[in-house]
Design a protein around this motif. Structure first.
Motif, PDB file in Angstrom:
ATOM      1  N   VAL B 127       0.829  -1.209   0.000  1.00  0.00           N
ATOM      2  CA  VAL B 127       0.000   0.000   0.000  1.00  0.00           C
ATOM      3  C   VAL B 127       0.862   1.257   0.000  1.00  0.00           C
ATOM      4  N   VAL B 128       1.938   1.242   0.760  1.00  0.00           N
ATOM      5  CA  VAL B 128       2.747   2.447   0.909  1.00  0.00           C
ATOM      6  C   VAL B 128       3.737   2.621  -0.253  1.00  0.00           C
ATOM      7  N   LEU B 129       4.272   1.507  -0.754  1.00  0.00           N
ATOM      8  CA  LEU B 129       5.343   1.605  -1.761  1.00  0.00           C
ATOM      9  C   LEU B 129       4.826   1.555  -3.197  1.00  0.00           C
ATOM     10  N   GLU B 130       3.666   0.967  -3.405  1.00  0.00           N
ATOM     11  CA  GLU B 130       3.221   0.775  -4.787  1.00  0.00           C
ATOM     12  C   GLU B 130       1.829   1.321  -5.080  1.00  0.00           C
ATOM     13  N   PRO B 131       1.400   2.392  -4.450  1.00  0.00           N
ATOM     14  CA  PRO B 131       0.040   2.865  -4.756  1.00  0.00           C
ATOM     15  C   PRO B 131       0.002   3.439  -6.165  1.00  0.00           C
ATOM     16  N   THR B 132      -1.107   3.250  -6.847  1.00  0.00           N
ATOM     17  CA  THR B 132      -1.205   3.778  -8.216  1.00  0.00           C
ATOM     18  C   THR B 132      -2.107   5.001  -8.303  1.00  0.00           C
ATOM     19  N   PHE B 133      -2.821   5.315  -7.257  1.00  0.00           N
ATOM     20  CA  PHE B 133      -3.741   6.450  -7.251  1.00  0.00           C
ATOM     21  C   PHE B 133      -4.602   6.525  -8.511  1.00  0.00           C
ATOM     22  N   PRO B 134      -5.371   5.484  -8.805  1.00  0.00           N
ATOM     23  CA  PRO B 134      -6.234   5.559  -9.978  1.00  0.00           C
ATOM     24  C   PRO B 134      -7.183   6.757  -9.863  1.00  0.00           C
ATOM     25  N   ALA B 135      -7.417   7.448 -10.982  1.00  0.00           N
ATOM     26  CA  ALA B 135      -8.160   8.721 -10.960  1.00  0.00           C
ATOM     27  C   ALA B 135      -9.519   8.563 -10.271  1.00  0.00           C
ATOM     28  N   GLU B 136     -10.208   7.507 -10.636  1.00  0.00           N
ATOM     29  CA  GLU B 136     -11.537   7.260 -10.069  1.00  0.00           C
ATOM     30  C   GLU B 136     -11.499   7.247  -8.530  1.00  0.00           C
ATOM     31  N   GLU B 137     -10.545   6.521  -7.991  1.00  0.00           N
ATOM     32  CA  GLU B 137     -10.423   6.375  -6.540  1.00  0.00           C
ATOM     33  C   GLU B 137      -9.919   7.669  -5.900  1.00  0.00           C
TER      34      GLU B 137
END
Lengths: 425, 454
Positions: B127-137
């Motif tokens: 969660v901390v190292l690989e978040p992708t921050f998808p636009a929807e979310e």
């Protein structure tokens, strides 16, 4: 292996005071916790809020303890203390460094046995003002602050002791007299209407001697009278009850509540798991649907109240995002409630796993642990039942949830309370 | 009822059992991550807390709220798992992932049964190292924050806190704004902004991981190496801005809420940082003034006058000087009386200093209560986390109580005089101006100004 294996030793004094001792010497602290079987459900008409006001008066000193001395002594000992009033009980508790155990027992016993000589009109006037300010702060000056006044009145008929809130009405708080204090004390604050739990770092033999010394000579009282009103009620509300409140709130919010089996009934476990599947965590149904997927709610909450008289209550709410109507929220909540007839094994397992962690975290502190032991003593006459609570939750199956949903979450057993921002209705 | 023995005197305490802060095993990984392990085997449970040097203080003012929002948006998913899958995996372990962002740090915390730590820690790292921050979310989480800001505007207590922060600090001081930012600064933020923030601030050089519970130190080392070993980077030190006041003299600011049944009162000014040499003296001083039930303020405003359900005072010790403040909520009709009484307590304590007995009692209280607040794995983790956030020495907790015991009455009085200054206070009252303005003006504490909420 069981997650919890909390030791409990039980005793009962001649005057009827039940005593549970639970030793844990890992940290030199000890908790003393008293549950009196009296709460808002015991209040008579015209005296709503009295059990709670009385709880405040219990901190105003007793025959051998001057006003403020109780707090001064516990704080100076390096302890923490408080009390709370609830529908079915009032609890008093302190956690102190373990060498101050006797202090806590002395203070608690003095107000159980010798409270009345210290009561004065001046103290009552002062605490009435304090409690009225508590009510203003928590209910009247707080967005959605009065939700439970509405919801309790909608779920429980006016003859039932859960119809009114613990805080009570301003009018009733103002009407309380010193005579009321005396009568209430003599009726409910008796050793045979209380359980005492000591939990933490102590020697059980010595502790029992101290309990006997400080509490032993307080005389047994007459059994408290039956609850006012009619504590029996139909298992279901019988219809959907609605109320819309236009208030100084920023966002619309829909509350839903239903009668469910009492906390002391086997049927309550399904209610607890249902509440968790619906609303605990981000993998829960309401969060997944209303917050994440459909993006109509800012937040969702569910709670199964641990109430014992006739029925308990499950409650949920959703706060809408600014553009969302209360109707959309209500429809979505209704769909999720109905949808609980089909729950997967995985969902139940997650709900139980979360509850298990919460349960362990909820007994880490000796004060919380003592309170749980008092509760299980009071409601089940078996404090050690706390250790097997997880097993009973684990036993709830998707089939049980289906039956529970069909039985209790339909439109024939529902209160819907809607808050609409002023001017938007 | 007559007692069979003399109950008049408080019992004599039994023999004291000593308390030592549990041993903390510290090590530093090759990538700089500061690892601290505490064994606490009371229950089969464990708390892991990752502390990132990613507090809101370091955020550019035009993006105020970014640190908080980025922390919130971590739940949005990774390359391997969607938001829903992550939640299901964590909660299947009985573990919630909590993210808290303050002025000084972002903490990511997970608590679960000890046997599930390995899986929980791996998910935390993902969660901390690989978040992708998808636009929807990301947009969803931002909309939730924006709605929360709208909600804050109608909660009198929060409004009072926000206004007090604004009126105490000069423009440009981060502490003058709400920690979660404002509509205009959060609204334009995107996943790119979060990614860029993480690139700068979510680095092992400057971060720490605290693990507390029923665990074996050797196994933890291996586990942490597996989860966080490939992480790299170091946080660049941020500029150290000065914390300066908005006004030179005392003022009364009324935030008008027509018809309010209570007034929310805040009285405060700029305080001190966590590094102040007066830290322990101020803990004692504040306990006497408004930091305990039997404090001067509470005994006066609540137990003597019944103005309020409660009143407290507090220093916000942060990396930079956080505010000192008094807060309470009182019935509208007694608003000015409550302010007068509170001001009088502050002035009297400052002028005369505390009594020897008060200092003894306060010191005993804070010393005694120390172990009571170290019962749970998460309490211990937070305490150990302080060492990382504030760069405190490893023996800080071991010597904490001795340093408190050494505080004298003179030091307490001196520290109080220096750091609690009634003449510098901003007094913020959120209430019905039509009812409270004239009585507040009559106190002659300084210029009184009325503001509309907004």
């Amino acid at each position: 292996m069981a997650v919890l294996s909390i030791p409990v030793e039980r005793h009962e004094l001649d005057n009827g005071l039940r005593v549970s001792l639970s030793v844990d010497k890992t940290i030199p602290v000890v908790a003393v916790n008293l549950w009196y079987s009296v709460g808002s459900r015991n209040e008579v008409e015209g005296r709503t809020g009295f059990a709670h006001l009385f709880e405040h008066m219990m901190f105003q000193g007793s025959e051998h303890v001057a006003k403020n001395r109780h707090f001064e002594l516990v704080e100076r000992a390096g302890g923490s203390l408080n009390a709370s009033t609830w529908f079915d009980r009032t609890n008093y508790f302190e956690t102190v460094p373990s060498h101050h155990l006797e202090l806590a027992l002395w203070l608690e016993s003095d107000r159980m046995g010798w409270m009345l000589p210290a009561m004065t009109q001046e103290k009552l006037d002062n605490q009435r003002d304090v409690v009225m300010n508590e009510r203003r702060q928590r209910y009247d000056n707080q967005p959605y602050g009065d939700w439970d006044e509405y919801l309790q009145a909608m779920v429980f008929p006016d003859t039932h002791p859960y119809h009114h809130t613990v805080i009570g009405s301003m009018e009733d708080i103002a009407a309380a007299t010193l005579e009321d204090i005396g009568e209430f004390f003599e009726t409910f604050y008796i050793p045979n209407n209380a359980v005492l739990t000591v939990c933490g770092d102590f020697d059980p033999e010595r502790a029992l001697q101290l309990v006997e010394r400080y509490f032993g000579e307080i005389p047994r009282g007459e059994d408290p009278p039956p609850l006012p009103g009619d504590p029996t009620l139909e298992p279901l509300i019988g219809r959907t009850v609605r109320e819309v409140v236009e208030a100084e709130v920023p966002l619309p919010r829909v509350y839903m509540a239903a009668r469910v089996p009492p906390y002391t009934d086997e049927g309550f476990y399904a209610a607890e798991v249902a509440a968790s599947v619906l609303g605990t965590g981000r993998a829960s149904r309401l969060y997944g649907s209303l917050v994440r997927d459909r993006r109509i709610a800012k937040d969702v909450v569910t709670h199964a109240f641990p109430l014992t008289t006739g029925s308990s209550m499950i409650m949920l709410w959703a706060t809408g995002l600014p553009s969302v109507t209360p109707e959309e929220l209500e429809t979505a909540l209704d769909e999720e409630l109905q949808g609980l007839v089909t729950v997967s094994e995985d969902e139940v397992a997650r709900a139980v796993a979360l509850t298990e962690t919460q349960l362990v975290r909820g007994v880490e502190q000796v004060g919380d642990r003592a309170d749980m032991l008092s509760m299980f003593d009071r409601y089940f006459d078996d404090p050690a039942r706390l250790n097997s609570e997880v097993d009973r939750l684990r036993a709830v199956s998707p089939g049980d949830l289906k039956l529970f949903t069909e039985g209790f979450l339909g439109t024939d057993n529902r209160a819907v309370l809607t808050y609409v921002p002023k001017g938007a209705a | 009822m007559a007692a069979s023995f003399d109950r008049s005197d408080a019992p004599v305490p039994g023999p004291i059992r000593g308390f030592d802060f549990p041993p903390v095993a510290g090590s530093r990984m090759a990538n700089g991550l500061d690892l601290r392990i505490v064994r606490a085997a009371r229950f089969p449970i464990v708390t892991a807390m990752l502390i990132l040097d990613a507090g809101e203080w370091a955020v550019d003012p035009t993006q105020a709220g970014l640190a908080v929002l980025a922390g919130d948006a971590l739940e949005g998913g990774t390359a391997r798992h969607s938001a829903a899958e992550l939640a299901e995996a964590l909660e299947g372990l009985g573990a919630g992932l909590g993210v808290t962002t303050g002025w000084d740090a972002t903490s990511v915390t997970v608590s679960c049964l000890a046997e599930r730590l390995g899986e929980a820690l791996a998910l935390m790292a993902e969660v901390v190292l690989e978040p992708t921050f998808p636009a929807e979310e990301f947009d969803r989480v931002r909309d939730q924050r924006l709605a929360a800001i709208q909600q804050r505007a109608m909660d009198p207590s929060t409004v009072a806190g926000d206004y007090a922060a604004r009126f105490i600090h000069a423009d440009g001081v981060p502490f003058g704004r709400p920690v979660a930012g404002k509509e205009e600064t959060i609204g334009p933020l995107s996943g790119d902004d979060a990614r860029s923030w993480l690139g700068k601030r979510y680095c092992p050089g400057g971060a720490g991981l605290v693990v507390v519970g029923d665990v074996d130190g050797g196994e933890i080392d291996t586990l942490v190496e597996g989860c966080f070993g490939a992480w790299s980077g170091t946080v660049e030190p941020s500029d150290s801005a000065a914390v300066t006041p908005r006004h030179e003299r005392r003022r009364v600011e009324i935030v008008h809420r027509p018809g309010a049944v209570q007034s929310e009162i805040r009285m405060g000014h700029i305080g001190v940082s966590k590094a102040t040499p007066d830290y322990f003296s101020l803990l004692v001083y504040n306990t006497i003034l408004g930091g305990s039930f039997t404090s001067r303020l509470n005994l006066n405003l609540r137990e003597k006058h019944g103005f309020t359900y409660g009143v407290r005072s507090q220093f916000r010790f942060r990396r930079h000087a956080g505010p000192f403040g008094i807060s309470t909520a009182v019935e509208t009709a007694v608003t000015a009386d409550a302010v007068r009484e509170a001001m009088s307590e502050v002035e009297t304590l400052g002028k005369d200093g505390p009594s020897a007995d008060e200092v003894d009692a306060a010191r005993d209280y804070i010393v005694g209560i120390f172990p009571l607040r170290l019962e749970t794995t998460s309490q211990l983790a937070s305490r150990v986390g302080e060492l990382i956030i504030y760069g405190l020495p490893g023996d800080y907790h071991a010597t904490y109580r001795d340093r408190l015991r050494a505080v004298t009455r003179e030091e307490t009085a001196e520290a109080g005089r220096k750091h609690v200054r009634p003449e510098d206070m901003s007094i913020v009252v959120v209430g019905d101006a039509d009812e409270i303005r004239a009585p507040l003006e009559a106190l002659e504490l300084g210029p009184v100004e009325v503001h509309e909420v907004g």
